[in-house]
Design a protein around this motif. Structure first.
Motif, PDB file in Angstrom:
ATOM      1  N   ARG A   1      -0.654   2.783  -2.141  1.00 41.94           N
ATOM      2  CA  ARG A   1      -0.907   3.048  -3.557  1.00 41.94           C
ATOM      3  C   ARG A   1       0.248   3.822  -4.187  1.00 41.94           C
ATOM      4  O   ARG A   1       0.692   3.519  -5.284  1.00 41.94           O
ATOM      5  CB  ARG A   1      -2.227   3.818  -3.723  1.00 41.94           C
ATOM      6  N   ARG A   2       0.757   4.823  -3.458  1.00 39.79           N
ATOM      7  CA  ARG A   2       1.886   5.611  -3.963  1.00 39.79           C
ATOM      8  C   ARG A   2       3.133   4.746  -4.123  1.00 39.79           C
ATOM      9  O   ARG A   2       3.858   4.845  -5.114  1.00 39.79           O
ATOM     10  CB  ARG A   2       2.183   6.777  -3.016  1.00 39.79           C
ATOM     11  N   ARG A   3       3.391   3.907  -3.124  1.00 38.53           N
ATOM     12  CA  ARG A   3       4.554   3.018  -3.184  1.00 38.53           C
ATOM     13  C   ARG A   3       4.473   2.094  -4.395  1.00 38.53           C
ATOM     14  O   ARG A   3       5.460   1.914  -5.125  1.00 38.53           O
ATOM     15  CB  ARG A   3       4.663   2.195  -1.889  1.00 38.53           C
ATOM     16  N   PHE A   4       3.264   1.533  -4.604  1.00 40.51           N
ATOM     17  CA  PHE A   4       3.088   0.616  -5.733  1.00 40.51           C
ATOM     18  C   PHE A   4       3.282   1.345  -7.061  1.00 40.51           C
ATOM     19  O   PHE A   4       3.978   0.857  -7.962  1.00 40.51           O
ATOM     20  CB  PHE A   4       1.700  -0.026  -5.675  1.00 40.51           C
ATOM     21  N   ASN A   5       2.693   2.507  -7.179  1.00 38.33           N
ATOM     22  CA  ASN A   5       2.805   3.262  -8.433  1.00 38.33           C
ATOM     23  C   ASN A   5       4.235   3.707  -8.705  1.00 38.33           C
ATOM     24  O   ASN A   5       4.681   3.728  -9.857  1.00 38.33           O
ATOM     25  CB  ASN A   5       1.874   4.478  -8.420  1.00 38.33           C
ATOM     26  N   ASP A   6       4.953   4.060  -7.643  1.00 29.76           N
ATOM     27  CA  ASP A   6       6.349   4.462  -7.817  1.00 29.76           C
ATOM     28  C   ASP A   6       7.200   3.312  -8.347  1.00 29.76           C
ATOM     29  O   ASP A   6       8.109   3.520  -9.160  1.00 29.76           O
ATOM     30  CB  ASP A   6       6.935   4.950  -6.475  1.00 29.76           C
ATOM     31  N   SER A   7       6.891   2.100  -7.899  1.00 34.60           N
ATOM     32  CA  SER A   7       7.699   0.932  -8.289  1.00 34.60           C
ATOM     33  C   SER A   7       7.211   0.268  -9.572  1.00 34.60           C
ATOM     34  O   SER A   7       8.013  -0.209 -10.377  1.00 34.60           O
ATOM     35  CB  SER A   7       7.708  -0.103  -7.159  1.00 34.60           C
TER      36      SER A   7
ATOM     37  N   ASN B   1       0.190  -8.828  -7.032  1.00 30.97           N
ATOM     38  CA  ASN B   1      -0.785  -8.946  -5.937  1.00 30.97           C
ATOM     39  C   ASN B   1      -0.132  -8.760  -4.573  1.00 30.97           C
ATOM     40  O   ASN B   1      -0.725  -8.152  -3.662  1.00 30.97           O
ATOM     41  CB  ASN B   1      -1.481 -10.304  -6.011  1.00 30.97           C
ATOM     42  N   GLU B   2       1.077  -9.280  -4.431  1.00 36.92           N
ATOM     43  CA  GLU B   2       1.783  -9.123  -3.149  1.00 36.92           C
ATOM     44  C   GLU B   2       2.203  -7.676  -2.936  1.00 36.92           C
ATOM     45  O   GLU B   2       2.122  -7.152  -1.821  1.00 36.92           O
ATOM     46  CB  GLU B   2       3.009 -10.039  -3.120  1.00 36.92           C
TER      47      GLU B   2
ATOM     48  N   LEU C   1      -0.469  -5.237  -1.580  1.00 34.70           N
ATOM     49  CA  LEU C   1      -0.897  -5.355  -0.181  1.00 34.70           C
ATOM     50  C   LEU C   1      -0.258  -4.256   0.670  1.00 34.70           C
ATOM     51  O   LEU C   1       0.895  -3.881   0.456  1.00 34.70           O
ATOM     52  CB  LEU C   1      -0.506  -6.730   0.373  1.00 34.70           C
ATOM     53  N   LYS C   2      -1.032  -3.780   1.642  1.00 36.05           N
ATOM     54  CA  LYS C   2      -0.494  -2.772   2.568  1.00 36.05           C
ATOM     55  C   LYS C   2       0.571  -3.412   3.452  1.00 36.05           C
ATOM     56  O   LYS C   2       0.401  -4.528   3.941  1.00 36.05           O
ATOM     57  CB  LYS C   2      -1.605  -2.191   3.448  1.00 36.05           C
ATOM     58  N   GLN C   3       1.651  -2.678   3.629  1.00 35.64           N
ATOM     59  CA  GLN C   3       2.678  -3.129   4.553  1.00 35.64           C
ATOM     60  C   GLN C   3       2.331  -2.659   5.971  1.00 35.64           C
ATOM     61  O   GLN C   3       1.473  -1.812   6.159  1.00 35.64           O
ATOM     62  CB  GLN C   3       4.043  -2.585   4.116  1.00 35.64           C
ATOM     63  N   HIS C   4       3.012  -3.221   6.957  1.00 31.13           N
ATOM     64  CA  HIS C   4       2.708  -2.920   8.362  1.00 31.13           C
ATOM     65  C   HIS C   4       2.833  -1.419   8.625  1.00 31.13           C
ATOM     66  O   HIS C   4       3.840  -0.791   8.321  1.00 31.13           O
ATOM     67  CB  HIS C   4       3.662  -3.692   9.273  1.00 31.13           C
ATOM     68  N   GLY C   5       1.764  -0.828   9.159  1.00 29.01           N
ATOM     69  CA  GLY C   5       1.759   0.574   9.514  1.00 29.01           C
ATOM     70  C   GLY C   5       1.584   1.518   8.333  1.00 29.01           C
ATOM     71  O   GLY C   5       1.712   2.738   8.488  1.00 29.01           O
TER      72      GLY C   5
END
Length: 573
Positions: free
Chosen positions: A56-62, A41-42, A45-49
């Motif tokens: 979504r891409r960052r989450f899927n990559d990780s 869940n954390e 969440l969108k990071q600043h900026g």
């Protein structure tokens, strides 16, 4: 049904040696899941900026790698000629699937009402695993056949070819809703999102389809996203196979409404009774058509149409039923095992059934072997094991019952036979025979040849490698310590999302091999959380639980006693 029970009793295949278990995982899963859910869940969440698409891409990559994994494979023997691949899902994917089954238990159970045939419907009451079959045993099922056939003249027998491995996972929604309705809802969901969202708010069928489709996805996630096959072993597969089987039963019964018949099914075996051969032949064509619609087919080698009288018992069993032990001496043992070995020779396709039936009298303590006849008895047991090594778990249980009799000569005999079995089966990836042989070495504290252990490390058998690491920890090897270079290299170059996940996790959890950075080896946050909570899937103390055991009493000498267990006792198989 609850989640803890399903994970604890319905995860690992029952055919594994006893130290493999999922009890600790079941007990602590809620803590693991809570911590994992917080991380997910954390991270969502969108990071600043950051834009939504970038997040979504960052989450899927990780975290996209956590969506699916491969099965750990366990090669099981079924008699002399037949094999079967069992699968052990990764704990992340298995727990996801288990949660979905529990959440939709009422929906899944509603399909069990569809069948007038099934005797393998999952039942929780008096189940040693998460569930058992409605017919509590094969013998009980055979008595059902008598009831079904009392007024019929012809028997049609058939089974579904490669039932679990051939199941099309997308047929799970078909089974719950019917194929026509499920396909209609699929078309709406995939082409008209506005209408689909509206249906989900008001239409029970749409909600059922969404749940079934979700379960389908989770089943595929357990098996590297493959859409063909349920893994054999976990009770989740039994539950879902029955959902599909019951819909097939419903379709068969509906299309046979103009043919007088009665019938029953046990897993994938059908026994259906008719008044004439022509009725049976017509019914067979109809059944094959129904199976075809579910992308399944009959096993042509097991289709038979027979007229009265029907066979309810195996002919070979009569020889054992007639045999009367009087003294249980070496002469009677010789005669009994001669009958057994001759019966195996005449029934090679059913060899394991023959052996289990014949040796039941020793397993239950009905026939007791005295110390003076032990050497003869052990020799016959080991000969039987060489003939059909698929019965190694049964042979082990009987020897375990008589553990008090074991001396250095007995252990030497056992060692020689097991070493040959491991050599013969290791090259064929026969995990079952190799792993049980290694467990016998461990149980009876028999030292294994160094080259044999290293050969296991050089194989593809991850389950047996775990047992070899245990052997080494106990010092149960001959000569110098076996080299761990092969298994260490394998662990470093394998993924915890691949088929070696259990070997990697247990090696690190048990610290059988030291790694400078175990988290980089795991590369799996879910596994790291399991480690934090002390979860292990291998317990040194777990063992089989025979009904009887030979014990030595100072005053009475050797005697066979019944063994009582606490049903919930931790540390017993």
């Amino acid at each position: 049904m609850n989640l803890k029970r399903l994970i604890e009793r319905g995860y690992f295949p029952k055919e594994l040696p006893p130290p493999f278990h999922s009890g600790i995982f079941a007990e602590k899963f809620r803590y693991v899941n809570t911590k994992w859910s917080k991380i997910i869940n954390e991270e969502k969440l969108k990071q600043h900026g950051e834009s939504r698409s970038a997040a979504r891409r960052r989450f899927n990559d990780s975290y996209g790698k956590y969506n699916s994994s491969q099965l750990a494979i366990y090669g099981l023997a079924k008699g002399i000629y037949s094999r079967r691949k069992l699968g052990i899902p990764n704990p992340k994917q298995f727990s996801d699937l288990s949660e979905a089954i529990i959440d939709n238990w009422k929906l899944l159970r509603s399909t069990y009402k569809l069948s007038n045939y099934s005797e393998s419907t999952p039942v929780e009451i008096r189940a040693r695993r998460a569930v058992r079959t409605k017919s509590i045993s094969w013998d009980n099922f055979k008595f059902q056949l008598i009831e079904k056939s009392f007024d019929k003249r012809v028997e049609l027998r058939l089974d579904i070819a490669q039932f679990y491995p051939a199941i099309y996972t997308h047929s799970i929604p078909w089974a719950i809703l019917g194929k026509t309705k499920a396909k209609r809802l699929f078309n709406i969901a995939s082409t008209n999102q506005t209408r689909w969202e509206s249906l989900l708010r008001t239409n029970p069928d749409a909600k059922a389809y969404r749940s079934a489709d979700f379960i389908d996805t989770l089943v595929r996630n357990c098996n590297d996203r493959q859409s063909v096959g349920l893994c054999i072993g976990p009770d989740t597969s039994h539950i879902l196979a029955e959902v599909i089987g019951n819909r097939i039963d419903f379709e068969i019964d509906k299309r046979l409404k103009n043919i007088t018949h009665s019938g029953t099914r046990y897993y994938d075996d059908y026994y259906i009774y008719f008044n004439s051969v022509s009725d049976a032949e017509n019914a067979l064509k109809i059944i094959q058509q129904v199976l075809y619609e579910f992308q399944l087919e009959t096993n042509e080698n097991k289709v038979s149409i027979k007229e009265l009288p029907f066979q309810y018992i195996e002919v070979w069993s009569e020889d054992f039923d007639k045999f009367q032990f009087v003294n249980v001496d070496k002469f009677e043992l010789r005669n009994y095992f001669s009958i057994l070995h001759n019966s195996i020779q005449s029934n090679k396709k059913n060899s394991s059934w023959v052996i289990k039936y014949a040796l039941k009298t020793f397993k239950t303590g009905t026939t007791v072997v005295e110390l003076e006849n032990w050497d003869t008895f052990l020799s016959f047991l080991l000969q039987t094991l060489i003939i059909d090594s698929s019965t190694i778990d049964l042979i082990f249980e009987i020897i375990f019952i008589y553990e008090e009799y074991l001396d250095s000569q007995s252990k030497k005999k056992i060692k020689n036979v097991l070493a040959d079995i491991i050599k013969d089966h290791l090259v064929l990836n026969h995990s079952y025979e190799v792993s049980w042989a290694l467990w016998i070495f461990i149980t009876f504290h028999i030292k294994a040849p160094k080259n044999l252990i290293e050969a296991v490390f050089d194989s593809k058998d991850s389950i047996s490698k775990i047992l070899c690491l245990h052997l080494i920890k106990e010092g149960l090897y001959e000569g110098r310590k076996p080299s761990l270079k092969q298994v260490e290299s394998l662990i470093k170059n394998s993924s915890t999302f691949g088929e070696n996940w259990l070997l990697i996790y247990e090696t690190i959890a048990k610290e059988w091999i030291s790694f400078t950075d175990k988290n980089s080896i795991l590369n799996n946050e879910f596994f790291e959380i399991m480690l934090e909570y002390g979860i292990s899937f291998y317990d040194y103390e777990k063992q089989i639980r025979p009904k009887v055991k030979m014990e030595y009493d100072f005053f009475e000498g050797y005697r066979m006693v019944e063994v009582e267990y606490d049903i919930e006792e931790d540390g017993w198989y």
